[in-house]
Design a protein around this motif. Structure first.
Motif, PDB file in Angstrom:
ATOM      1  N   TYR A 199       0.828  -1.210   0.000  1.00  0.00           N
ATOM      2  CA  TYR A 199       0.000   0.000   0.000  1.00  0.00           C
ATOM      3  C   TYR A 199       0.863   1.261   0.000  1.00  0.00           C
ATOM      4  CZ  TYR A 199      -4.131  -2.870   1.015  1.00  0.00           C
ATOM      5  OH  TYR A 199      -5.144  -3.787   0.950  1.00  0.00           O
ATOM      6  N   ALA A 200       1.938   1.258   0.793  1.00  0.00           N
ATOM      7  CA  ALA A 200       2.816   2.427   0.848  1.00  0.00           C
ATOM      8  C   ALA A 200       3.525   2.640  -0.484  1.00  0.00           C
ATOM      9  CB  ALA A 200       3.833   2.256   1.977  1.00  0.00           C
ATOM     10  N   ASP A 201       4.015   1.549  -1.072  1.00  0.00           N
ATOM     11  CA  ASP A 201       4.681   1.620  -2.375  1.00  0.00           C
ATOM     12  C   ASP A 201       3.700   2.090  -3.453  1.00  0.00           C
ATOM     13  OD1 ASP A 201       7.173   1.383  -3.453  1.00  0.00           O
ATOM     14  OD2 ASP A 201       7.154  -0.805  -3.623  1.00  0.00           O
ATOM     15  N   ASN A 202       2.483   1.605  -3.375  1.00  0.00           N
ATOM     16  CA  ASN A 202       1.457   1.987  -4.341  1.00  0.00           C
ATOM     17  C   ASN A 202       1.193   3.487  -4.284  1.00  0.00           C
ATOM     18  OD1 ASN A 202      -0.716   1.441  -6.256  1.00  0.00           O
ATOM     19  ND2 ASN A 202      -2.104   1.847  -4.560  1.00  0.00           N
ATOM     20  N   ALA A 203       1.118   4.056  -3.091  1.00  0.00           N
ATOM     21  CA  ALA A 203       0.879   5.496  -2.952  1.00  0.00           C
ATOM     22  C   ALA A 203       2.000   6.300  -3.596  1.00  0.00           C
ATOM     23  CB  ALA A 203       0.731   5.862  -1.471  1.00  0.00           C
ATOM     24  N   ARG A 204       3.241   5.861  -3.391  1.00  0.00           N
ATOM     25  CA  ARG A 204       4.370   6.570  -4.008  1.00  0.00           C
ATOM     26  C   ARG A 204       4.307   6.480  -5.536  1.00  0.00           C
ATOM     27  NH1 ARG A 204       7.055   4.327   0.555  1.00  0.00           N
ATOM     28  NH2 ARG A 204       7.628   2.450  -0.606  1.00  0.00           N
ATOM     29  N   MET A 205       3.963   5.313  -6.043  1.00  0.00           N
ATOM     30  CA  MET A 205       3.928   5.130  -7.490  1.00  0.00           C
ATOM     31  C   MET A 205       2.775   5.891  -8.128  1.00  0.00           C
ATOM     32  SD  MET A 205       5.175   1.231  -8.060  1.00  0.00           S
ATOM     33  CE  MET A 205       5.186   1.403  -9.824  1.00  0.00           C
ATOM     34  N   LEU A 206       1.638   5.987  -7.437  1.00  0.00           N
ATOM     35  CA  LEU A 206       0.536   6.800  -7.959  1.00  0.00           C
ATOM     36  C   LEU A 206       0.968   8.253  -8.112  1.00  0.00           C
ATOM     37  CD1 LEU A 206      -2.542   5.381  -6.031  1.00  0.00           C
ATOM     38  CD2 LEU A 206      -2.234   5.402  -8.514  1.00  0.00           C
ATOM     39  N   ALA A 207       1.716   8.759  -7.139  1.00  0.00           N
ATOM     40  CA  ALA A 207       2.213  10.131  -7.237  1.00  0.00           C
ATOM     41  C   ALA A 207       3.167  10.287  -8.417  1.00  0.00           C
ATOM     42  CB  ALA A 207       2.905  10.536  -5.932  1.00  0.00           C
ATOM     43  N   GLU A 208       4.038   9.293  -8.617  1.00  0.00           N
ATOM     44  CA  GLU A 208       4.953   9.324  -9.769  1.00  0.00           C
ATOM     45  C   GLU A 208       4.181   9.326 -11.082  1.00  0.00           C
ATOM     46  OE1 GLU A 208       8.366   6.647 -10.000  1.00  0.00           O
ATOM     47  OE2 GLU A 208       8.053   6.157  -7.879  1.00  0.00           O
ATOM     48  N   GLU A 209       3.184   8.452 -11.173  1.00  0.00           N
ATOM     49  CA  GLU A 209       2.418   8.338 -12.406  1.00  0.00           C
ATOM     50  C   GLU A 209       1.629   9.611 -12.699  1.00  0.00           C
ATOM     51  OE1 GLU A 209       0.857   4.143 -13.440  1.00  0.00           O
ATOM     52  OE2 GLU A 209       0.703   4.295 -11.262  1.00  0.00           O
ATOM     53  N   THR A 210       1.094  10.232 -11.653  1.00  0.00           N
ATOM     54  CA  THR A 210       0.313  11.454 -11.837  1.00  0.00           C
ATOM     55  C   THR A 210       1.191  12.592 -12.333  1.00  0.00           C
ATOM     56  OG1 THR A 210      -1.204  10.740 -10.092  1.00  0.00           O
ATOM     57  CG2 THR A 210      -1.258  13.065 -10.686  1.00  0.00           C
ATOM     58  N   ALA A 211       2.448  12.608 -11.905  1.00  0.00           N
ATOM     59  CA  ALA A 211       3.364  13.668 -12.313  1.00  0.00           C
ATOM     60  C   ALA A 211       3.974  13.435 -13.689  1.00  0.00           C
ATOM     61  CB  ALA A 211       4.483  13.809 -11.274  1.00  0.00           C
ATOM     62  N   ASP A 212       3.978  12.204 -14.161  1.00  0.00           N
ATOM     63  CA  ASP A 212       4.624  11.847 -15.426  1.00  0.00           C
ATOM     64  C   ASP A 212       3.557  11.603 -16.490  1.00  0.00           C
ATOM     65  OD1 ASP A 212       6.066  10.861 -17.537  1.00  0.00           O
ATOM     66  OD2 ASP A 212       7.101   9.294 -16.398  1.00  0.00           O
ATOM     67  N   LEU A 213       3.342  12.594 -17.335  1.00  0.00           N
ATOM     68  CA  LEU A 213       2.322  12.493 -18.374  1.00  0.00           C
ATOM     69  C   LEU A 213       2.923  12.481 -19.777  1.00  0.00           C
ATOM     70  CD1 LEU A 213      -0.235  15.011 -16.834  1.00  0.00           C
ATOM     71  CD2 LEU A 213      -0.324  12.511 -16.735  1.00  0.00           C
ATOM     72  N   ASP A 214       4.243  12.319 -19.844  1.00  0.00           N
ATOM     73  CA  ASP A 214       4.919  12.305 -21.138  1.00  0.00           C
ATOM     74  C   ASP A 214       4.496  11.079 -21.942  1.00  0.00           C
ATOM     75  OD1 ASP A 214       6.640  12.982 -23.198  1.00  0.00           O
ATOM     76  OD2 ASP A 214       8.377  12.025 -22.269  1.00  0.00           O
ATOM     77  N   GLY A 215       3.937  11.305 -23.110  1.00  0.00           N
ATOM     78  CA  GLY A 215       3.521  10.200 -23.966  1.00  0.00           C
ATOM     79  C   GLY A 215       2.103   9.735 -23.752  1.00  0.00           C
ATOM     80  N   VAL A 216       1.358  10.367 -22.850  1.00  0.00           N
ATOM     81  CA  VAL A 216      -0.046  10.001 -22.635  1.00  0.00           C
ATOM     82  C   VAL A 216      -0.889  10.604 -23.752  1.00  0.00           C
ATOM     83  CG1 VAL A 216      -2.039  10.234 -21.105  1.00  0.00           C
ATOM     84  CG2 VAL A 216       0.230   9.799 -20.140  1.00  0.00           C
ATOM     85  N   VAL A 217      -1.555   9.765 -24.507  1.00  0.00           N
ATOM     86  CA  VAL A 217      -2.337  10.206 -25.672  1.00  0.00           C
ATOM     87  C   VAL A 217      -3.660   9.439 -25.700  1.00  0.00           C
ATOM     88  CG1 VAL A 217      -0.301  10.794 -27.058  1.00  0.00           C
ATOM     89  CG2 VAL A 217      -1.244   8.471 -27.170  1.00  0.00           C
TER      90      VAL A 217
END
Length: 227
Positions: free
Chosen positions: A68-86
């Protein structure tokens, strides 16, 4: 062309409406490296599931609190990284058609509110009025909870809903909910959806107003395949 009758559509986001594969690959392969796992094996697991559920499959002996803790960190990473989202080809036109015809539909995604909002915006797609996100459920796909909640929010029986999904976990969840599933994209075919399309350009939704459907519930015919 196959035609599926329905009264509501339940739409996955990643891989179905939004192509986020580039960022998913970047972030999950970094995670795989940190944990000494094979990146290709990790990528075969993660699509469709919430992050903590993927981690539980890949690291079965690790305490869930760490997932759960790792998931929260990765969600934040994914939300900040939008390069290539189409957008997936045809997604904008598909959603515009649903809105124009007043077809009941909902987003059912394993992303949380922040991530789903960011990715839909990055892809230039309107957020559906009804959405079931990670915060809405207690169990990740392939559990059917998300799709059943989506149907309930729309006030439509599960059997009258059609799911649009790209992943094995999502397709399994749709079928477990008692719904028919349209598989979208190259990942879908291997997981037994009812029909498969390359992208949303191969879908046409027709609202039924002639007595063959329920006007008050937005009866529709889903035409599958290129005209």
């Amino acid at each position: 062309m196959p035609v599926l009758p329905a009264r509501a559509l339940l739409l996955d986001m990643d891989g179905t409406l939004v192509n986020s594969d580039a960022v998913v690959e970047r972030i999950w392969r970094r995670w795989a490296d940190r944990h000494g796992l094979d990146g290709d094996e990790v990528m075969r697991v993660v699509h469709g599931r919430q992050g903590y559920a993927s981690m539980a499959v890949l690291l079965p002996d690790r305490p869930m609190e760490q997932n759960y803790a790792d998931n929260a960190r990765m969600l934040a990473e994914e939300t900040a990284d939008l390069d290539g989202v189409v957008p997936v080809p045809g997604a904008a036109e598909f959603l515009a058609s649903l809105r124009a015809q007043d077809v009941p539909y909902a987003l059912v995604t394993s992303a949380d509110v922040a991530l789903s909002t960011a990715r839909m915006a990055a892809a230039g797609l309107p957020m559906p009025d009804v959405r079931i996100t990670a915060e809405s459920v207690g169990a990740s796909k392939p559990d059917p909870e998300g799709f059943l909640k989506g149907a309930a929010e729309l006030g439509i029986a599960a059997a009258d809903c059609v799911v649009f999904e790209d992943s094995g976990a999502g397709i399994a969840a749709g079928h477990a909910a008692g719904m028919r599933v349209v598989g979208v994209g190259p990942r879908a075919a291997a997981h037994g959806p009812d029909v498969v399309v390359r992208d949303l350009r191969e879908i046409r939704v027709e609202a039924v107003r002639d007595g063959a459907g329920d006007d008050t519930r937005g009866g529709v015919r889903i035409h599958v395949g290129r005209d």
